[in-house]
Structure formats: C-alpha cells, structure tokens
Design an enzyme around this catalytic site. Structure first.
Site: not given
Length: 270
Positions: A2-3, A51, A258
């Site tokens: 999911p981007e 998103k 991240r």
DNA sequence: TAAGTATGTTAAG
DNA sequence: TTAACCTACTTAC
C-alpha cells in the site's frame, strides 16, 4: 502493497467492479459495524487521495474511509458466495464479484466534514492531475529536514511511501540526508516529475517498477530479479547487493523508525 | 509454537 | 523516540 498507487488502483477497480450497482455489504469479522447499513445500496464512486480511499453510495452523504496501513489489503474475486478466509473487515459483493478488505488501519463511515478534514491535512498527490507542485517545492525548500523525511511526510506529498522514496532519491542521484534547504533549484521539480511518472506506472501495473531499461539486469547480463514487493527496483531492500549502476554495495540505515536504502556512490549531497 | 517482518499512522511519554 | 495497532506469511526453535 500500500503506497499511493495501490489506493488509486483499488479505487479504479472498485468503480469498474461495483460502480452503479447495488451491492451487498457486510463485516464478516464484525469490526466494521456500519457495513450492514450499506447493504443493498448503490455504490456510486470510489476515489483515492494519497494513501486514503473513499467510497460513496447513492443517497448517502457519508463515505467509507479506508486506510490500509502497513499490511492491509483489498482483494477482488470474480465470484459470488466466496468462503470467508481469515479476518475480513469489510466485504462487498454482487452476483458477479466479491471484494474483501483485510487488516486496514481505518475502515469507517465518515460525514462530509470528517472527509474534508482528511483532505485538508494531506499534501499534494502526484497522482492527482490537479496537484500543484509549486506548493511542494516551496515547502521543501524552506525545511531543514532531510529530503528523505520530507518525501514521506503526508502533509507535504500524499501517497509516497518507503519504496517510492528510496527509488526516486536514487533516480535523482540525491543523498537521502540532504536538507530541503540545501537542494539546488529545480531538484524538487525533477523529484515531483519523476514521482508522477513512476506512480502512474505503478497504478497501471499494480507494482512498483523503477529501473530504467538500460539498467535492467537482463540488459546488464544478469538474471531478472523481482523483489518480494513485486517490482523491479534500484535500492529498496537491496542491502549489501551491488548497485545496478555502479556496483557499490547498497546501504541501509534507520531514519525515523523507517528503513532507508541508498547507494553511497550514486547518491551525493549537492 | 513462537518470533520476526512488512510498502503506515497515531498517541503516549 | 517508543509503543501500539491491524494481519498474513516466513523463519527459527
């Protein structure tokens, strides 16, 4: 998965599969209580911004807001009466198709004001034809934060995730830690243009492919390689492997919880 | 069977 | 800055 490109693709698929049709709606898992209130309604539209995915129904001001989070997924099967497997938060179906939503961060019915509030806090979306890149350029050029951080900030650019961030910085030859204020003029415009190009390809293919033809492993005498995320990339999750352009080992580090990936030779501070 | 991992975001400290 | 959360899948023991 999911981007931003994933959500735009799902919006497109929802419209193609259910647009203009009366649908069945349920929450097999039971955690989307509003699902039953949508049962028997006509699905009118589905749109994405960044998103975030929004689904609307006839004669209903509220919209369903979906955010997939890190591992949420919306999958389609061209059949009715599909057996429920695992945790299905929301199921939409007709006699011809079934769509199952699993593991989303958000799946909720929002009123128009709440929907507007989400749009208000999001930045420009490269997949939105009406987006204004000058707003992005202004904001980045005034920030001392690293460009890698700014690219993932949804208030600045909506829809870019860890894969597109890593890949666009490689393609632009930029050190991820370069401060926004230190980017030379025109850099942000090139980043934006590249994101638009890459993400449009992502929507069409349903995967993130960023490697230019001349750097394809097959063109370089190596076997084709596709990462687990389903695309062909320069640096994302290629830690320790040789750069497709210069052969230097790809590096990784952590930035704001991240993972960051880059080639220390191809990506210089300027 | 348990632990670890992931393309994300929010809230608490 | 850290933990928590949502799920499925892979790897370790």
């Amino acid at each position: 998965m999911p981007e931003g490109h994933t959500l735009h693709r799902l919006a497109r698929e929802l419209v193609a599969t259910f647009g203009g049709q009366v649908v069945r709606s349920s929450s097999p898992q039971g955690r989307f209580e509003s699902a039953s209130g949508l049962d028997g309604r006509e699905l009118v539209d589905a749109t994405a911004h960044g998103k975030h995915l929004f689904v609307s129904f006839a004669d209903l001001a509220e919209q369903v807001h979906v955010h997939l989070g890190l591992y949420g997924a919306l999958t389609f099967v061209p059949e009715a009466n599909v057996e429920v497997v695992g945790q299905v938060r929301w199921r939409l179906s007709t006699a011809a198709a079934t769509a199952d939503l699993r593991g989303p961060t958000a799946c909720e019915l929002l009123n128009p004001g709440e929907v507007a509030a989400i749009y208000a806090r999001l930045g420009q979306d490269p997949l939105d034809p009406g987006a204004d890149p000058s707003v992005v350029a202004d904001r980045i050029s005034r920030s001392k934060s690293p460009i890698a951080t700014l690219l993932m900030d949804q208030r600045v650019i909506a829809g870019v995730g860890n894969v597109y961030r890593a890949e666009v910085l490689f393609r632009q030859g930029l050190d991820p830690l370069t401060a926004g204020t230190d980017l030379e003029s025109g850099s942000v415009d090139r980043i934006w243009a590249d994101l638009v190009e890459l993400m449009e390809v992502g929507v069409d293919r349903g995967r993130i492919d960023t490697v230019r033809p001349e750097h394809e492993p097959s063109a370089m005498g190596r076997a084709p390689r596709v990462d687990d995320h389903g695309g062909e990339v320069y640096v994302y999750r290629r830690t320790g492997q040789p750069c497709l352009v210069c052969g230097t080992a790809i590096r990784t580090s952590s930035l704001g919880a991240r993972n960051l990936f880059w080639c220390p030779r191809c990506q210089r501070r300027r």
